[in-house]
Design a protein around this motif. Structure first.
Motif, PDB file in Angstrom:
ATOM      1  N   ALA A  18      21.069  21.336 -16.306  1.00  0.00           N
ATOM      2  CA  ALA A  18      22.423  21.132 -16.375  1.00  0.00           C
ATOM      3  C   ALA A  18      22.649  21.041 -17.774  1.00  0.00           C
ATOM      4  N   VAL A  19      21.892  20.331 -18.505  1.00  0.00           N
ATOM      5  CA  VAL A  19      22.116  20.423 -19.849  1.00  0.00           C
ATOM      6  C   VAL A  19      21.965  21.726 -20.772  1.00  0.00           C
ATOM      7  N   ARG A  20      21.162  22.506 -20.097  1.00  0.00           N
ATOM      8  CA  ARG A  20      20.882  24.159 -20.769  1.00  0.00           C
ATOM      9  C   ARG A  20      22.100  24.850 -20.274  1.00  0.00           C
ATOM     10  N   ASP A  21      22.428  24.755 -19.120  1.00  0.00           N
ATOM     11  CA  ASP A  21      23.827  25.458 -18.560  1.00  0.00           C
ATOM     12  C   ASP A  21      24.949  25.149 -19.453  1.00  0.00           C
ATOM     13  N   ALA A  22      25.040  23.880 -19.814  1.00  0.00           N
ATOM     14  CA  ALA A  22      26.140  23.366 -20.770  1.00  0.00           C
ATOM     15  C   ALA A  22      25.953  23.836 -21.939  1.00  0.00           C
ATOM     16  N   LEU A  23      24.924  23.822 -22.649  1.00  0.00           N
ATOM     17  CA  LEU A  23      24.452  24.236 -24.092  1.00  0.00           C
ATOM     18  C   LEU A  23      23.381  25.092 -24.066  1.00  0.00           C
ATOM     19  N   PRO A  24      23.711  26.350 -23.933  1.00  0.00           N
ATOM     20  CA  PRO A  24      22.865  27.391 -23.830  1.00  0.00           C
ATOM     21  C   PRO A  24      21.562  27.372 -24.952  1.00  0.00           C
ATOM     22  N   ASP A  25      22.284  26.956 -26.125  1.00  0.00           N
ATOM     23  CA  ASP A  25      21.356  26.872 -27.444  1.00  0.00           C
ATOM     24  C   ASP A  25      20.566  25.458 -27.708  1.00  0.00           C
TER      25      ASP A  25
END
Length: 265
Positions: free
Chosen positions: A191-198
């Motif tokens: 979920a964190v990676r989806d919200a913040l790809p970088d």
């Protein structure tokens, strides 16, 4: 101090089936310059993952091995909070740090926080997880004067986790190796990676049985692992005791990898 600590780490690595070359590399990564202040934030996938214990161990290792000051921020609270694990009776709250007198120097930053161990200062002995904005304000007020800021953010909803990660250089999601906790950790990290790809996000699996890689390795081979430490597990609500050799080696590896990720973020 540095030599004796490295020797102890090498001994721990031999007991954990690792090599002294690993010890040298991890120690170099832990001690390398960071430039500007770096933030490492720990999130719990669910309850009882050992997140506070791991955050405490990493903060202590960084404070021992680095020449510059390290700050620990408690944004989780609870009966086994960072303050308790560090053996500190009192510590200023995040509110005091965030909204107290302006801090303009390292000396003022040290005065605004509590010295827990040599090289390690602490703030945020909250009884309930505060909003991420309060943590961010506290980190902004004093964090820039410390080389590394290690935060225990506890268990958070995906939206809060992403908000915390957005203001961190690297985020470690801590989970156990059982199927339910691992699934929760993978979902939160995703979920964190989806919200913040970088965003730099690492999954840390705690409770790995000696000699038995967790089933999770087949799904996420890049996950960091920390073995179960019975003494540390029984010590909740008290200062963190000396970890066993395999756990010390795993903490060294985790600290080195997380700080390397934070440094290059």
């Amino acid at each position: 101090m540095r030599g004796s600590t490295t020797d102890a780490l090498r001994t721990a690595l031999r007991g954990a089936g690792r090599t002294t070359q690993d010890a040298t590399g991890w120690d170099a990564a832990v001690r390398a310059p960071v430039g500007t202040s770096r933030r490492i934030t720990f999130l719990a996938a669910d309850g009882g993952t050992g997140t506070t214990t791991l955050a405490t161990a990493v903060a202590l290792l960084l404070a021992r091995r680095r020449t510059g000051p390290v700050l620990a921020l408690d944004a989780a609270g609870g009966p086994s909070a960072l303050r308790v694990r560090l053996g500190t009776e009192t510590a200023p709250s995040l509110d005091d740090v965030a909204y107290g007198a302006p801090v303009r120097s390292l000396g003022e930053a040290r005065a605004a926080t509590q010295e827990a161990r040599s090289g390690l200062h602490l703030a945020g002995a909250s009884g309930w997880p505060p909003q991420h904005a309060l943590w961010a304000d506290a980190a902004a007020a004093v964090g820039r004067f410390f080389e590394v800021v290690v935060s225990d953010a506890g268990r958070r909803a995906p939206e809060e986790a992403a908000a915390l990660a957005a203001e961190s250089h690297v985020t470690a999601v801590v989970a156990r190796t059982d199927a339910g906790s691992f699934a929760a950790g993978r979902a939160l990290a995703g979920a964190v990676r989806d919200a913040l790809p970088d965003a730099r996000v690492a999954l840390v699996l705690v409770g790995v049985a000696p000699g038995e890689p967790p089933f999770a390795h087949s799904t996420r081979p890049d996950a960091l692992t920390v073995p179960h430490d019975p003494v540390a597990a029984r010590s909740l609500g008290t200062p963190l005791p000396e970890l066993a050799a395999p756990a010390r080696a795993a903490v060294a590896q985790a600290a080195a990898q997380l700080l390397t990720e934070a440094r290059t973020a």
